[in-house]
Write a protein that holds these residues in place. Structure first.
Motif, PDB file in Angstrom:
ATOM      1  N   GLU A 156      66.542  30.023  13.916  1.00 42.77           N
ATOM      2  CA  GLU A 156      65.403  30.862  14.287  1.00 42.77           C
ATOM      3  C   GLU A 156      65.462  31.238  15.763  1.00 42.77           C
ATOM      4  O   GLU A 156      65.859  30.435  16.602  1.00 42.77           O
ATOM      5  CB  GLU A 156      64.082  30.135  13.986  1.00 42.77           C
ATOM      6  CG  GLU A 156      63.860  29.883  12.502  1.00 42.77           C
ATOM      7  CD  GLU A 156      62.529  29.224  12.222  1.00 42.77           C
ATOM      8  OE1 GLU A 156      61.761  28.990  13.196  1.00 42.77           O
ATOM      9  OE2 GLU A 156      62.234  28.933  11.054  1.00 42.77           O
ATOM     10  N   GLN A 157      65.056  32.475  16.053  1.00 37.86           N
ATOM     11  CA  GLN A 157      65.099  33.003  17.409  1.00 37.86           C
ATOM     12  C   GLN A 157      63.698  33.450  17.833  1.00 37.86           C
ATOM     13  O   GLN A 157      62.910  33.910  17.002  1.00 37.86           O
ATOM     14  CB  GLN A 157      66.053  34.198  17.495  1.00 37.86           C
ATOM     15  CG  GLN A 157      67.484  33.879  17.092  1.00 37.86           C
ATOM     16  CD  GLN A 157      68.148  32.921  18.053  1.00 37.86           C
ATOM     17  OE1 GLN A 157      68.150  33.133  19.263  1.00 37.86           O
ATOM     18  NE2 GLN A 157      68.718  31.837  17.522  1.00 37.86           N
ATOM     19  N   ALA A 158      63.416  33.341  19.128  1.00 36.18           N
ATOM     20  CA  ALA A 158      62.142  33.805  19.687  1.00 36.18           C
ATOM     21  C   ALA A 158      62.426  34.420  21.051  1.00 36.18           C
ATOM     22  O   ALA A 158      63.116  33.810  21.875  1.00 36.18           O
ATOM     23  CB  ALA A 158      61.148  32.653  19.808  1.00 36.18           C
ATOM     24  N   GLU A 160      61.111  37.975  23.949  1.00 32.56           N
ATOM     25  CA  GLU A 160      60.207  39.071  24.249  1.00 32.56           C
ATOM     26  C   GLU A 160      61.007  40.241  24.791  1.00 32.56           C
ATOM     27  O   GLU A 160      62.047  40.060  25.439  1.00 32.56           O
ATOM     28  CB  GLU A 160      59.131  38.644  25.246  1.00 32.56           C
ATOM     29  CG  GLU A 160      59.651  38.211  26.597  1.00 32.56           C
ATOM     30  CD  GLU A 160      58.542  37.745  27.533  1.00 32.56           C
ATOM     31  OE1 GLU A 160      58.656  37.994  28.764  1.00 32.56           O
ATOM     32  OE2 GLU A 160      57.564  37.135  27.052  1.00 32.56           O
ATOM     33  N   TRP A 174      56.335  40.059  21.538  1.00 30.54           N
ATOM     34  CA  TRP A 174      56.956  38.751  21.338  1.00 30.54           C
ATOM     35  C   TRP A 174      57.456  38.720  19.909  1.00 30.54           C
ATOM     36  O   TRP A 174      56.703  39.012  18.966  1.00 30.54           O
ATOM     37  CB  TRP A 174      55.951  37.629  21.580  1.00 30.54           C
ATOM     38  CG  TRP A 174      56.458  36.264  21.225  1.00 30.54           C
ATOM     39  CD1 TRP A 174      56.182  35.555  20.101  1.00 30.54           C
ATOM     40  CD2 TRP A 174      57.336  35.453  22.018  1.00 30.54           C
ATOM     41  NE1 TRP A 174      56.824  34.336  20.142  1.00 30.54           N
ATOM     42  CE2 TRP A 174      57.547  34.250  21.306  1.00 30.54           C
ATOM     43  CE3 TRP A 174      57.955  35.622  23.255  1.00 30.54           C
ATOM     44  CZ2 TRP A 174      58.353  33.216  21.786  1.00 30.54           C
ATOM     45  CZ3 TRP A 174      58.765  34.598  23.740  1.00 30.54           C
ATOM     46  CH2 TRP A 174      58.960  33.417  23.008  1.00 30.54           C
ATOM     47  N   GLU A 176      59.530  36.631  16.786  1.00 26.76           N
ATOM     48  CA  GLU A 176      60.075  35.416  16.204  1.00 26.76           C
ATOM     49  C   GLU A 176      60.814  35.809  14.935  1.00 26.76           C
ATOM     50  O   GLU A 176      60.259  36.510  14.079  1.00 26.76           O
ATOM     51  CB  GLU A 176      58.969  34.409  15.893  1.00 26.76           C
ATOM     52  CG  GLU A 176      58.225  33.922  17.139  1.00 26.76           C
ATOM     53  CD  GLU A 176      57.137  32.931  16.821  1.00 26.76           C
ATOM     54  OE1 GLU A 176      57.273  32.201  15.810  1.00 26.76           O
ATOM     55  OE2 GLU A 176      56.139  32.881  17.565  1.00 26.76           O
TER      56      GLU A 176
END
Length: 333
Positions: A156-158, A160, A174, A176
């Motif tokens: 998983e990536q997060a 902005e 932002w 996710e």
């Protein structure tokens, strides 16, 4: 109680007979309802007096009840589906965040209503379009690296970045992301997108305010060390700060001399001319230079050279004025 309030259920007991199928249970329930209604006691016509004819009538009645029970069950199932559909609409379509489903090549497969509103584009127009069309060029690398890692590792990536609406207006989001499999077993990417423009603007404003506060503290220390009577005003010309030199000279507290209160310290013959000239230069955005007499705390009037300059922002707009008055009657040191 209505005959159809209870669902037919399969009964089973650990030590009893084998479980009854739903079809058998439905038929038994229908048979019980027929007998409970006393339909078995209805008089038969002479032509149907035989036992075989009575059995046919019974079977027809039981079948009718079975159909009624099935219709009732279908109605309940339909209501349950409608409730589930409404819940899905509320949770997915009207969620406060945008949901995007992308192929591995970055094309949009699905998007909810919130996501379409974020980009100010209809959902139909977004399908099969690459999401990168709406990402600012400066932030394309940020998206590419995160997307590539998501596809290759499934982690998983997060992150902005900045995007643009259909009319070009930029905004911050932002994101996710997570990988998943669709119904056909193909890998798809699920993205949750939140508009954080207000938060980013607030952060920038706070940083700017901190910078201005530090600058103001620095320049205020310099200004208050000068021998002149120092003062400042807003862009509209209303005085909002008086240095300690001014208050010491006049003998009045600052709150009585802010905005236009300073004019009461001028010689009566100079007061009107000073106000008119100050309003003129503020309107014109010009430097202020003049000579007016200011009353000292002991009632003595002394001549001062007045000078004020406008301070401008990056766009050239005046944000405030900085002024300093020099005593022309002061004895030489």
């Amino acid at each position: 109680m209505d005959d159809f309030d209870e669902h037919p259920r399969v009964q089973a007991h650990p030590n009893g007979p084998p479980p009854i199928s739903s079809v058998e249970a439905l038929r038994r329930r229908a048979d019980e309802i027929v007998r409970g209604r006393g339909l078995e006691q209805a008089p038969a016509r002479d032509a149907l007096a035989s036992a075989a004819a009575e059995q046919v009538i019974h079977e027809l009645r039981v079948h009718q009840i079975e159909l009624e029970l099935q219709n009732e069950e279908l109605r309940r199932t339909q209501e349950s589906l409608e409730r589930a559909r409404a819940k899905y609409f509320d949770l997915y379509e009207l969620a406060p965040v945008g949901y995007f489903t992308l192929r591995e090549d970055g094309a949009i497969l699905e998007v909810n209503l919130t996501g379409a509103r974020l980009l100010d584009v209809t959902r139909a127009a977004l399908v099969e379009q690459p999401l990168t069309l709406f990402i600012l060029p400066e932030d394309q690398d940020t998206f590419y690296l995160a997307f590539k890692k998501l596809v290759s590792t499934g982690v998983e990536q997060a992150f902005e970045l900045r995007m643009a609406k259909s009319d070009g207006r930029p905004f911050w989001v932002w994101i996710e992301g997570a990988s998943a499999l669709d119904d056909d077993g193909n890998t798809v990417l699920r993205l949750m997108m939140t508009d954080i423009t207000f938060r980013k603007m607030s952060e920038q404003a706070l940083r700017a305010a901190d910078g201005l506060r530090a600058s103001w503290t620095y320049y205020r220390q310099i200004a208050e060390s000068l021998p002149q009577l120092v003062w400042t005003s807003g862009a509209d010309g209303a005085w909002d700060y008086l240095g300690p030199q001014w208050m010491k000279y006049t003998g009045f507290p600052a709150e009585e001399q802010l905005v236009l209160g300073w004019s009461r310290q001028l010689h009566p013959d100079d007061r009107a001319a000073a106000i008119i000239e100050w309003n003129r230069v503020v309107s014109a955005g010009m430097e202020f230079a003049a000579e007016y007499r200011i009353r000292r705390w002991d009632g003595t009037y002394r001549r001062f050279k007045w000078r004020a300059v406008p301070l401008r922002d990056e766009s050239g707009a005046i944000v405030r004025w900085f002024g300093a008055n020099t005593d022309l009657d002061a004895p030489p040191e």
